[in-house]
Design a protein around this motif. Structure first.
Motif, mmCIF file in Angstrom:
data_model
loop_
_atom_site.group_PDB
_atom_site.id
_atom_site.type_symbol
_atom_site.label_atom_id
_atom_site.label_comp_id
_atom_site.label_asym_id
_atom_site.label_seq_id
_atom_site.Cartn_x
_atom_site.Cartn_y
_atom_site.Cartn_z
ATOM 1 N N ALA A 6 -4.995 0.913 5.332
ATOM 2 C CA ALA A 6 -3.999 1.018 4.128
ATOM 3 C C ALA A 6 -5.054 1.579 2.995
ATOM 4 O O ALA A 6 -6.243 1.064 2.695
ATOM 5 N N CYS A 7 -4.502 2.382 2.232
ATOM 6 C CA CYS A 7 -5.216 3.255 1.166
ATOM 7 C C CYS A 7 -4.194 3.235 -0.058
ATOM 8 O O CYS A 7 -3.279 3.539 0.014
ATOM 9 N N GLU A 8 -5.254 3.562 -1.118
ATOM 10 C CA GLU A 8 -4.213 3.856 -2.469
ATOM 11 C C GLU A 8 -4.283 5.517 -2.167
ATOM 12 O O GLU A 8 -4.904 6.078 -1.411
ATOM 13 N N LEU A 9 -3.552 6.041 -2.870
ATOM 14 C CA LEU A 9 -3.314 7.426 -2.874
ATOM 15 C C LEU A 9 -4.653 8.470 -3.176
ATOM 16 O O LEU A 9 -4.588 9.595 -2.954
ATOM 17 N N ASP A 10 -5.244 7.846 -3.790
ATOM 18 C CA ASP A 10 -6.740 8.597 -4.245
ATOM 19 C C ASP A 10 -7.787 8.396 -3.172
ATOM 20 O O ASP A 10 -8.925 8.645 -3.271
ATOM 21 N N GLY A 11 -7.352 7.728 -1.898
ATOM 22 C CA GLY A 11 -8.201 7.549 -0.929
ATOM 23 C C GLY A 11 -8.896 6.249 -0.880
ATOM 24 O O GLY A 11 -9.744 5.972 -0.056
ATOM 25 N N THR A 12 -8.864 5.242 -1.980
ATOM 26 C CA THR A 12 -9.586 4.017 -2.033
ATOM 27 C C THR A 12 -8.978 3.093 -0.707
ATOM 28 O O THR A 12 -7.762 3.061 -0.648
ATOM 29 N N VAL A 13 -9.719 2.839 0.086
ATOM 30 C CA VAL A 13 -9.299 1.855 1.364
ATOM 31 C C VAL A 13 -9.153 0.604 0.612
ATOM 32 O O VAL A 13 -10.046 0.020 0.207
ATOM 33 N N ILE A 14 -7.934 -0.070 0.708
ATOM 34 C CA ILE A 14 -7.826 -1.170 0.213
ATOM 35 C C ILE A 14 -7.460 -2.296 1.400
ATOM 36 O O ILE A 14 -7.326 -3.660 1.114
ATOM 37 N N GLY A 15 -7.115 -1.934 2.570
ATOM 38 C CA GLY A 15 -6.909 -3.021 3.740
ATOM 39 C C GLY A 15 -7.098 -2.076 5.022
ATOM 40 O O GLY A 15 -7.260 -1.026 5.478
ATOM 41 N N ASP B 290 3.312 7.425 12.430
ATOM 42 C CA ASP B 290 2.104 6.419 12.380
ATOM 43 C C ASP B 290 1.511 6.238 10.746
ATOM 44 O O ASP B 290 1.161 5.297 10.452
ATOM 45 N N ALA B 291 1.954 7.149 9.975
ATOM 46 C CA ALA B 291 1.636 7.326 8.611
ATOM 47 C C ALA B 291 2.676 7.188 7.634
ATOM 48 O O ALA B 291 3.647 7.805 7.934
ATOM 49 N N ARG B 292 2.593 6.257 6.620
ATOM 50 C CA ARG B 292 3.692 6.223 5.819
ATOM 51 C C ARG B 292 3.075 6.496 4.261
ATOM 52 O O ARG B 292 2.112 6.135 4.004
ATOM 53 N N ALA C 74 0.787 -1.182 -0.247
ATOM 54 C CA ALA C 74 0.027 0.005 -0.008
ATOM 55 C C ALA C 74 1.047 1.333 0.133
ATOM 56 O O ALA C 74 1.813 1.450 0.659
ATOM 57 N N PRO C 75 0.574 2.180 -0.739
ATOM 58 C CA PRO C 75 1.172 3.305 -0.893
ATOM 59 C C PRO C 75 0.998 4.418 0.324
ATOM 60 O O PRO C 75 1.716 5.215 0.837
ATOM 61 N N TYR C 76 0.000 4.229 1.161
ATOM 62 C CA TYR C 76 -0.354 4.817 2.265
ATOM 63 C C TYR C 76 -0.945 3.828 3.578
ATOM 64 O O TYR C 76 -1.950 3.219 3.056
ATOM 65 N N THR C 77 -0.362 4.044 4.693
ATOM 66 C CA THR C 77 -1.019 3.298 5.794
ATOM 67 C C THR C 77 -0.996 4.278 7.054
ATOM 68 O O THR C 77 -0.214 5.085 7.124
ATOM 69 N N ARG C 78 -1.924 3.931 7.975
ATOM 70 C CA ARG C 78 -1.835 4.498 9.157
ATOM 71 C C ARG C 78 -2.272 3.697 10.363
ATOM 72 O O ARG C 78 -3.368 3.055 10.038
#
Lengths: 786, 287, 154
Positions: A308-317, A781-783, A186-190
């Motif tokens: 976990a999200c895509e950069l466009d805000g889609t939650v993937i996990g 906390d956020a990557r 994932a490109p973004y997690t928190r």
């Protein structure tokens, strides 16, 4: 007959369904002529008072009730010795073997594990004398170290159940897709930590039972039962060594339940046992001090959850662990909230990869069970906070991120995460709905766009903020509900149902459904509920099921009754049943008509069950506007909007009442209510001056819209269970509004309750550490990127 | 929560009351409005052998205004709310009473009961201390008066002897043009205060604050006068800037306790806020 | 034990009861008078509210002995001859009750309020109502009902 049973409800212009019919039950309540269990009259009764452990954990070394039993006016004092083989209360929901070592005996035998655990029962001529006798009971305990947190419980250094080897009976896992893979790429997690405080239902009427044993007939009658009467009757009969038909449970008027009243508690055995033991009727009315320590507690959880999200805000996990503190014993529905929090953490959102564990822990506190929206309130709080933070971090509009992730109608029915422990609800699916449309309706009703300029603004010394939350509300648990409908010889109709009335307007709602089904005015119909003598089989009121299950059973019974009437009329008119027309309580054929009364003979009876294996999912959204006083930490709700689609609105007035009432309970959960124990397991919130529930001056400004937008495809009424939705999204919605209001301080309202003191500290600790330090902490906390 | 057993007496005279108290040797309780005592009995936190009901004793329920304001011990909160003379004779008293408990309790709860119960978070004891009121009592060995600031010894503890009964409380005469403020912070309306502040002062010929009284309550032990605040305000022009400065400075050294409702740090800050708001609202009072 | 005489809804009752009997329990022990409910027994929730000599009072915080010779009104006095009073009808119309357990106490509190202050505004209604706990309704429907009913007290 199968086709008849699948006939769905068709609204007509003069339907009772959909009308805000004034409630029939109100007449007696307003006059003070309700009959609650304390009002039932009986002769020669004894009053029971329970002697409860004053110590949180220990081995019983001495119990002498002699002096108590000798007090004038005391008839008997019952201990485990009088019972012999002491029955154990089983699980009713989420029935897994893992719970067995942790179940509660109906009375303490060798150990006590929480303050309030029943140790003895005093029976006396008056409750006052029985209470006097309590002070004469000698009770000694070899005290053991007390466990009051899930952290302490998790070490297993001090066990509550030595033979079991652990304080964690079960870990309930919800999974979908491949969370590990999703998070890895994932490109973004928190990741964030959250907690919800211990609190509970606190209905205005405390619990109570009146048990009458007829020695000659070997018949036990118990007044004061509710919620799941048939299950409780079967259990009690078994515990007493009686067959089911020897035990009758009668539901009288009930002063609120909210999921906590009506489960099988120790007293549900002890009081009937006492009646048989003494040969006199026994009445037990719980007092409020007892109620605070003996009615099921709820909601205490701490969690660490990662999004976990895509950069466009889609939650993937979504993944993480929730520690659930269920107190000293596994109650009949002790595993329900843990299962729900894991399975419903994703709420109304389409999240492809989920791995959530709900770890259940035993502690030396009052056992926990369900309370309105069990596990769902907590789950929504976690999810909505994470979504809010993700939107902030990724620079996406709060409304947009939700719209993007709500389950699309095209994907319905939509499977929720699957539970590893398999039971009828391990797989469940959202039945249908226009989630995005209802969400947009909420934004519109609230004025979301128009209020944007308020975000974080300081106006007249207070910070303003607005926040959002979306939810699903599961309802209509199966397996069945029973109805027995009788057309009397005078043309009136009696509808007996297995559903329980707990204040939700059941009599009126089922009356409306029957009136429409039979084409009769409501005055001709009377609804009787709950008691075991009314129907062969019933399942009761929980999980917002009565309108769907009881209602559908009534609806189907009407169809069958109308067919029977047609057949009888056909015989009288000498034609086929299909040629009969029914209108306004008469069967007509070629100008001739016969009244229902004339056709009823000595009475026409229909008895059936409505089966259902699919849950219903009401859904909707909340929006809140708050003002925070930074000097005191006080939060005022300026406007709170809820919009919900319930499939079919049976009575808009009672539904609206449910939404307002549950929203108010939600506000109590967020700001006021907290059960507090000290490190010795002593309950510090022992009065209503310490345990605070909302009053009329605390919260106002709630608007609610209820829609019958997408009828449920799984029952003939098209209805969905409702009554908990007003509460489910409250935690996240308010926390988001508060976070938005205090955005210049960058606070994390992640621990409930958000008392004035807690908010003040959030602001002041943020001030002290400096905003730069706060931003630093957030970045660990956020990557993003990589 | 049924009440414990007790002997119930309802004598017609004060001397009979005192005789009963003496005979019970410390094991008797006086019943006035009952709004504080009855819950204690219900929780069996008090188990008196004798309950002496004051309802038949005459002469304890008058509100007398002769410059100063004397409230008989059995004057109820609703009596104070309804007495129109007090709007000018002691507006701060009426303002404070509006914050006490709830409608039903105000129909029963009494001045004497509240003083004897001495809850540290209660409004009326705090008002008595802030205003410099004087409490009258009578016992077997005669009558006495006690200044409010000497009356409260600790949470739920007063100087009252076992045979001593409050007969009334006298508030010093209220000056025309006097300014006042009352602010408390509670979790819900009508709850006991987590922190509260009471102020009153006069304005002298030069427009400066004089005879400044500042009281605080909800802090833990007893209601107190904030002498530091009083000395900082005395002789000063009443400005918003002064109020803010004093509110912070005045609370720095006050002894404040932790409890389940508030930690000391938060409470201290809250007291400062209540004091500031009480001072700010005082500008709008008086004539 | 003591002999206590109390007038309730214009009917005189004489009973011998233990001295420690509260007014709430005294009332509830009389035939047909279980409309007054006991929900906390420590004076916080207001469910037990009755009217004593015209004033709303928490009957769990009063000894029966203290009510000797006084006039008590309970919820059973509101409906005349089978007809709901305007206040009761307004409650029904506005769905101001669900489980009904707090309702008697709220009706008596509001009845006393409207008799004493028929021109109340919504703020005053909310303020007075804050002494009664309700777990079901969220209070707004109760406030609406009282605001409608007040015209019949003018």
């Amino acid at each position: 007959m199968g086709d008849i049973l699948r006939q769905t409800y068709q609204p007509k212009s003069n339907s009772f369904i959909g009308q805000p019919i004034e409630r029939v039950e109100d007449l007696r309540f307003l006059r003070g002529r309700g009959t609650y269990v304390a009002d039932v009259e009986v002769q020669n009764e004894l009053h029971a008072v329970i002697f409860r452990s004053p110590v949180a954990h220990g081995r019983i070394t001495h119990l002498d009730v002699g002096a108590a039993a000798s007090l004038p006016g005391v008839a008997a004092v019952i201990t485990c010795k009088d019972i012999g083989e002491v029955p154990i209360i089983p699980l009713r929901q989420q029935v897994f073997d893992e719970g067995i070592p942790y179940l509660q005996s109906v009375i303490a035998v060798d150990k006590v594990r929480y303050v309030g655990e029943p140790v003895a029962v005093v029976l006396a001529e008056t409750a006052a004398i029985a209470e006097d006798a309590l002070e004469l009971i000698e009770f000694d305990v070899e005290e053991l170290p007390v466990v009051v947190t899930t952290q302490a419980a998790a070490t297993d250094r001090q066990l509550l159940f030595e033979e079991s080897g652990t304080n964690c009976p079960i870990v309930m896992t919800a999974s979908k897709g491949d969370a590990e893979k999703a998070f890895a790429s994932a490109p973004y997690t928190r990741r964030e930590s959250f907690s919800v405080q211990r609190h509970f239902a606190l209905p205005m009427e405390t619990r109570g039972l009146l048990a009458v044993w007829d020695e000659a007939e070997e018949q036990l009658t118990v007044h004061g039962a509710t919620k799941v009467i048939f299950f409780n009757r079967a259990l009690l009969a078994k515990m007493l060594g009686l067959s089911n038909d020897r035990v009758e449970m009668i539901e009288v008027d009930v002063g609120g339940a909210f999921g906590a009243r009506g489960e099988f508690y120790p007293e549900d055995f002890l009081i009937p046992f006492a009646a048989r033991h003494t040969g006199r009727p026994v009445r037990w009315i719980e007092d409020r001090r007892e109620n605070l320590m003996a009615m099921n507690h709820a909601r205490e959880m701490d969690a660490e959850i990662e999004i976990a999200c895509e950069l466009d805000g889609t939650v993937i996990g979504l993944r993480g662990n929730i520690n659930v503190d269920i107190g000293a014993y596994v109650r009949t529905n002790g595993f329900t909230a843990p299962r729900n929090v894991a399975q419903f953490c994703s709420g109304p959102y389409d999240i492809a990869n989920i791995a959530l564990d709900a770890s259940v822990f035993m502690t030396n506190k009052t056992p926990a069970g369900t309370y309105r929206g069990p596990g769902r309130f907590e789950a929504s709080f976690f999810m909505e906070r994470l979504l809010h933070l993700a939107a902030q971090d990724l620079g996406i509009d709060q409304a947009e991120i939700r719209r993007k992730n709500l389950i699309p109608e095209a994907k319905m029915p939509f499977k929720m995460a699957r539970m590893a422990h398999v039971d009828p609800s391990s797989e469940t699916e959202c039945d249908g709905g226009a989630y995005g449309e209802v969400f947009d309706r909420c934004l519109e009703e609230f004025g979301w766009e128009e209020k944007q300029h308020l975000q974080g603004k300081l106006i007249d010394g207070r910070y303003h903020g607005i926040g959002l939350g979306c939810f699903v509300e599961g309802g209509a648990a199966g397996p069945r509900e029973g109805v027995r409908m009788r057309l009397e010889s005078d043309g009136s109709v009696i509808v007996n149902v297995g559903s329980s009335a707990v204040g939700q307007g059941l009599q009126t709602i089922l009356g409306q459904i029957a009136a429409d089904g039979l084409g009769l005015p409501m005055e001709r119909i009377s609804v009787r509920h709950g008691s075991t003598s009314l129907v062969k089989e019933g399942f009761g009121s929980f999980h917002s099921r009565s309108t769907v299950m009881g209602g559908s059973a009534v609806h189907n019974a009407c169809i069958e009754m109308m067919q029977r009437i047609r057949e009888k009329a056909a015989l009288r008119f000498g034609c086929s049943a299909e040629a009969i027309e029914i209108l306004d309580g008469k069967a007509r054929h070629k100008g001739a008509s016969l009244d229902f009364a004339a056709l009823a003979g000595e009475g026409l009876e229909v008895e059936l069950s409505f089966p259902n294996s699919k849950h219903t999912y009401s859904y909707g959204a909340h929006a809140a506007h708050v003002a925070v006083d930074p000097a005191t930490g006080h939060v005022e709700i300026l406007k709170y909007q809820t919009v919900e689609d319930v499939g079919r609105v049976i009575n808009p007035a009672t539904l609206h009442g449910q939404v307002l009432g549950s929203a108010c309970q939600g506000f109590g959960s967020v700001f006021l209510e907290e059960i507090i124990y000290d490190e010795n397991g002593q309950l510090l919130t022992g009065t209503l001056a310490d345990y605070l529930i909302p009053t009329s001056t605390d919260f106002r400004g709630v608007d609610s819209v209820s829609l019958g937008l997408r009828p449920c495809p799984n029952n003939p009424l098209g209805a969905k269970g409702a009554g908990e939705g007003g509460l489910i999204a409250v935690g996240g919605t308010l926390a988001n509004a508060i976070a938005a209001a205090l955005s210049s301080f960058d606070v994390k309202p992640h621990h409930l309750p958000l008392t004035p003191r807690r908010i003040w500290h959030l602001i002041n600790d943020s001030k002290k550490s400096g905003f730069a330090a706060q931003a630093q902490a957030n970045s660990t906390d956020a990557r993003t990127g990589q | 929560m049924k009440l414990p057993e007790f002997e119930y007496r309802s004598p017609a005279t004060l001397s009979e009351v005192i005789a009963l108290l003496v005979a019970a040797d410390g094991e008797a309780k006086l019943l006035s409005g009952g709004q504080s005592l009855m819950p204690m009995l219900a929780f069996r936190m008090a188990t008196p052998t004798v309950l002496v009901d004051l309802r038949k004793v005459e002469g304890l329920d008058a509100i007398e205004i002769n410059g100063d304001v004397r409230l008989g011990a059995r004057v109820r909160w609703c009596d104070i709310e309804k007495d129109q003379r007090l709007a000018t004779a002691h507006p701060l008293l009426q303002e404070a009473v509006r914050h006490i408990a709830h409608y039903q309790i105000r129909n029963s709860g009494t001045v004497g009961g509240s003083l004897a119960h001495a809850d540290p978070a209660a409004e009326f004891p705090a008002l008595a201390v802030a205003c410099g009121a004087v409490i009258s009592t009578v016992a077997a060995n005669g009558s006495r008066t006690v200044a409010a600031e000497d009356f409260f010894l600790g949470p739920l503890v007063t100087v009252l002897e076992p045979d001593e009964i409050i007969t009334g409380i006298t508030f010093p005469a209220w000056k025309a043009g006097r300014r006042f403020g009352f602010q408390e912070f509670a979790r819900r309306r009508g709850d006991f205060a987590i922190a509260g502040a009471i102020v009153h002062y006069d304005i002298d010929a030069g427009g400066r604050m004089a005879d400044v009284h500042v009281g605080a309550f909800g802090l833990g032990d007893t209601p107190i006068r904030l002498q530091v605040a009083e000395s900082l305000l005395d002789g000063q022009q009443p400005t918003a800037e002064l109020f803010e400065r004093v509110a912070t400075a005045a609370t720095e050294d006050v002894e404040i306790q932790d409890d389940i409702h508030a930690d000391a740090e938060y409470r201290r800050s809250l007291l400062g806020t209540m004091l500031m708001r009480a001072l700010q609202s005082s500008s709008r009072s008086g004539d | 034990m003591m002999q206590i005489g109390i007038t309730i809804n214009n009917v005189s009752y004489e009973r011998e009861v233990p001295a420690r009997t509260t007014l709430a329990d005294f009332i509830r022990g009389l035939p047909g008078l279980t409309g007054t409910h006991v929900a906390c027994e420590h004076g916080v929730c207001g469910a037990c509210t009755v009217v004593v000599d015209g004033a709303a009072v928490r009957s769990c915080l009063m000894l029966a002995a203290q009510a000797e010779g006084r006039q008590i009104e309970t919820v059973e006095s509101l409906a005349g001859d089978g007809e709901l009073s305007p206040l009761q009808s307004a409650f029904r119309k506005h769905h101001a009750l669900q489980c009904g357990f707090c309702t008697s106490g709220i009706l008596m509190t509001m009845h006393a309020l409207l008799r004493g202050e028929p021109d109340v505004d919504e703020e005053r209604v909310r303020e007075v109502l804050s002494g009664n706990l309700c777990r079901c309704t969220g209070y707004q429907p109760i406030v609406d009902a009282v605001m409608e009913a007040k015209q019949s007290y003018g």
